[in-house]
Motif scaffolding. Structure first.
Motif, PDB file in Angstrom:
ATOM      1  N   GLY A  96      14.965 -12.445  15.658  1.00 55.26           N
ATOM      2  CA  GLY A  96      14.611 -12.697  17.051  1.00 55.26           C
ATOM      3  C   GLY A  96      13.765 -11.599  17.671  1.00 55.26           C
ATOM      4  O   GLY A  96      13.233 -10.716  16.994  1.00 55.26           O
ATOM      5  N   SER A  97      13.683 -11.637  19.010  1.00 59.70           N
ATOM      6  CA  SER A  97      12.728 -10.797  19.738  1.00 59.70           C
ATOM      7  C   SER A  97      13.047  -9.303  19.664  1.00 59.70           C
ATOM      8  O   SER A  97      12.165  -8.469  19.878  1.00 59.70           O
ATOM      9  CB  SER A  97      12.654 -11.238  21.204  1.00 59.70           C
ATOM     10  OG  SER A  97      13.942 -11.157  21.800  1.00 59.70           O
ATOM     11  N   TRP A  98      14.274  -8.933  19.318  1.00 57.98           N
ATOM     12  CA  TRP A  98      14.593  -7.505  19.200  1.00 57.98           C
ATOM     13  C   TRP A  98      13.875  -6.850  18.014  1.00 57.98           C
ATOM     14  O   TRP A  98      13.706  -5.646  17.958  1.00 57.98           O
ATOM     15  CB  TRP A  98      16.099  -7.295  19.093  1.00 57.98           C
ATOM     16  CG  TRP A  98      16.746  -7.247  20.446  1.00 57.98           C
ATOM     17  CD1 TRP A  98      17.033  -8.297  21.260  1.00 57.98           C
ATOM     18  CD2 TRP A  98      17.148  -6.073  21.154  1.00 57.98           C
ATOM     19  NE1 TRP A  98      17.590  -7.860  22.432  1.00 57.98           N
ATOM     20  CE2 TRP A  98      17.687  -6.492  22.394  1.00 57.98           C
ATOM     21  CE3 TRP A  98      17.112  -4.709  20.868  1.00 57.98           C
ATOM     22  CZ2 TRP A  98      18.185  -5.599  23.332  1.00 57.98           C
ATOM     23  CZ3 TRP A  98      17.620  -3.810  21.804  1.00 57.98           C
ATOM     24  CH2 TRP A  98      18.140  -4.270  23.017  1.00 57.98           C
ATOM     25  N   CYS A  99      13.441  -7.683  17.051  1.00 53.93           N
ATOM     26  CA  CYS A  99      12.667  -7.121  15.939  1.00 53.93           C
ATOM     27  C   CYS A  99      11.404  -6.444  16.474  1.00 53.93           C
ATOM     28  O   CYS A  99      10.998  -5.383  15.992  1.00 53.93           O
ATOM     29  CB  CYS A  99      12.224  -8.223  14.976  1.00 53.93           C
ATOM     30  SG  CYS A  99      13.589  -8.986  14.122  1.00 53.93           S
ATOM     31  N   LEU A 100      10.790  -7.067  17.486  1.00 57.00           N
ATOM     32  CA  LEU A 100       9.552  -6.518  18.033  1.00 57.00           C
ATOM     33  C   LEU A 100       9.799  -5.139  18.636  1.00 57.00           C
ATOM     34  O   LEU A 100       8.957  -4.243  18.549  1.00 57.00           O
ATOM     35  CB  LEU A 100       8.970  -7.462  19.088  1.00 57.00           C
ATOM     36  CG  LEU A 100       8.560  -8.851  18.582  1.00 57.00           C
ATOM     37  CD1 LEU A 100       8.036  -9.706  19.720  1.00 57.00           C
ATOM     38  CD2 LEU A 100       7.501  -8.718  17.493  1.00 57.00           C
ATOM     39  N   ALA A 154       9.074   1.877  15.504  1.00 56.64           N
ATOM     40  CA  ALA A 154       8.946   2.396  14.136  1.00 56.64           C
ATOM     41  C   ALA A 154       7.509   2.465  13.633  1.00 56.64           C
ATOM     42  O   ALA A 154       7.207   3.274  12.763  1.00 56.64           O
ATOM     43  CB  ALA A 154       9.761   1.517  13.184  1.00 56.64           C
ATOM     44  N   LEU A 155       6.628   1.603  14.178  1.00 55.65           N
ATOM     45  CA  LEU A 155       5.274   1.512  13.615  1.00 55.65           C
ATOM     46  C   LEU A 155       4.242   2.106  14.569  1.00 55.65           C
ATOM     47  O   LEU A 155       4.254   1.817  15.755  1.00 55.65           O
ATOM     48  CB  LEU A 155       4.903   0.048  13.338  1.00 55.65           C
ATOM     49  CG  LEU A 155       5.870  -0.733  12.440  1.00 55.65           C
ATOM     50  CD1 LEU A 155       5.461  -2.208  12.375  1.00 55.65           C
ATOM     51  CD2 LEU A 155       5.896  -0.122  11.036  1.00 55.65           C
ATOM     52  N   THR A 156       3.337   2.918  14.031  1.00 56.58           N
ATOM     53  CA  THR A 156       2.253   3.412  14.884  1.00 56.58           C
ATOM     54  C   THR A 156       1.276   2.263  15.102  1.00 56.58           C
ATOM     55  O   THR A 156       1.118   1.399  14.241  1.00 56.58           O
ATOM     56  CB  THR A 156       1.509   4.588  14.225  1.00 56.58           C
ATOM     57  OG1 THR A 156       1.096   4.169  12.920  1.00 56.58           O
ATOM     58  CG2 THR A 156       2.388   5.804  14.094  1.00 56.58           C
ATOM     59  N   GLY A 157       0.673   2.226  16.241  1.00 50.38           N
ATOM     60  CA  GLY A 157      -0.273   1.158  16.541  1.00 50.38           C
ATOM     61  C   GLY A 157       0.399  -0.136  16.962  1.00 50.38           C
ATOM     62  O   GLY A 157      -0.248  -1.169  17.107  1.00 50.38           O
ATOM     63  N   ALA A 158       1.720  -0.095  17.166  1.00 53.31           N
ATOM     64  CA  ALA A 158       2.422  -1.325  17.515  1.00 53.31           C
ATOM     65  C   ALA A 158       2.702  -1.423  19.008  1.00 53.31           C
ATOM     66  O   ALA A 158       3.456  -2.291  19.439  1.00 53.31           O
ATOM     67  CB  ALA A 158       3.736  -1.391  16.737  1.00 53.31           C
ATOM     68  N   ARG A 159       2.092  -0.528  19.817  1.00 49.01           N
ATOM     69  CA  ARG A 159       2.381  -0.531  21.255  1.00 49.01           C
ATOM     70  C   ARG A 159       1.882  -1.796  21.941  1.00 49.01           C
ATOM     71  O   ARG A 159       2.294  -2.095  23.059  1.00 49.01           O
ATOM     72  CB  ARG A 159       1.768   0.703  21.941  1.00 49.01           C
ATOM     73  CG  ARG A 159       2.290   2.032  21.446  1.00 49.01           C
ATOM     74  CD  ARG A 159       3.776   2.198  21.635  1.00 49.01           C
ATOM     75  NE  ARG A 159       4.172   2.224  23.028  1.00 49.01           N
ATOM     76  CZ  ARG A 159       5.436   2.269  23.460  1.00 49.01           C
ATOM     77  NH1 ARG A 159       6.423   2.263  22.584  1.00 49.01           N
ATOM     78  NH2 ARG A 159       5.734   2.299  24.734  1.00 49.01           N
ATOM     79  N   SER A 160       0.983  -2.518  21.279  1.00 48.61           N
ATOM     80  CA  SER A 160       0.465  -3.748  21.892  1.00 48.61           C
ATOM     81  C   SER A 160       1.461  -4.894  21.780  1.00 48.61           C
ATOM     82  O   SER A 160       1.296  -5.934  22.404  1.00 48.61           O
ATOM     83  CB  SER A 160      -0.853  -4.147  21.226  1.00 48.61           C
ATOM     84  OG  SER A 160      -0.648  -4.303  19.840  1.00 48.61           O
TER      85      SER A 160
END
Lengths: 104, 108
Positions: free
Chosen positions: B30-34, B40-46
């Motif tokens: 579900g949405s908590w994965c996001l 945890a991931l760089t570049g994932a702020r979007s």
């Protein structure tokens, strides 16, 4: 508005949590356990507030039952902190939903 | 509803699951994965910060879990309080930052 609905849902959740923490705290013993050494032996006392007075009640020497009491007192202290956090979050969300003046 | 405070409680639950030896047997869905990806991931702020209030775990294969873990006791140790006892399928535990739902004993 979807965000407002989510905030109101969270507010309702916090109200339920507040009730539950109050109930749990009400069932746990008040005060703190103090250890006093008298003539080389350790004795335990329960200190708690009754109105403006601080009362000290003799419990006896350390025992397993008193360890359990100590655990319950510690739990009360922790749950009181959780209750304060719930109430702080409720105020924040009420301000977001209803604005500062209408926050209850 | 402070995002950082909420996420901190959530990661404490995950670390506790890990200490109990069950984290590898549960799957976050579900949405908590996001939210995890954002952290945890760089570049994932979007990735969107919006998510549901509940974090859901799936247990793909219960038979692989060799030890009993008292999840309600674990949650209560972390300061959760039991708020609702649904007669259908769930027992609900609340914390200032999160809600946990555990299947009713006997249901799963």
């Amino acid at each position: 508005m979807a965000i407002e609905a989510v905030l109101k849902e969270e507010l309702e959740r916090l109200r339920e949590a507040e009730k539950s923490y109050r109930k749990e705290i009400g069932a746990l013993p008040k005060g703190s356990i103090q250890r006093k050494r008298i003539k080389g032996k350790v004795y335990l006392y329960l200190a708690f507030r009754e109105g403006k007075k601080v009362v000290s009640r003799y419990l006896g020497p350390p025992s397993q039952d008193l360890e359990k009491l100590s655990g319950e007192i510690e739990r009360r202290r922790k749950q009181q902190q959780m209750l304060r956090d719930v109430q702080r979050n409720m105020i924040r969300i009420q301000r977001m939903v209803y604005g500062r003046r209408s926050a209850v | 509803m402070d995002d950082e405070a909420q996420f901190e409680v959530f990661t404490r639950i995950l670390r506790r699951f890990e200490r109990e030896g069950v984290l590898q047997h549960v799957m976050l869905i579900g949405s908590w994965c996001l939210r995890i990806y954002r952290s945890a991931l760089t570049g994932a702020r979007s990735l969107p910060a919006m998510r549901t209030l509940d974090a859901d775990f799936l247990i793909p294969n219960q038979r692989l879990i060799k030890r009993d873990v008292d999840v309600p006791a674990l949650l209560q140790e972390m300061g959760f309080t039991q708020t609702l006892y649904s007669t259908s399928s769930w027992v609900v535990y609340d914390h200032p930052e999160l809600r946990g739902r555990v299947p009713h004993p006997g249901v799963g």
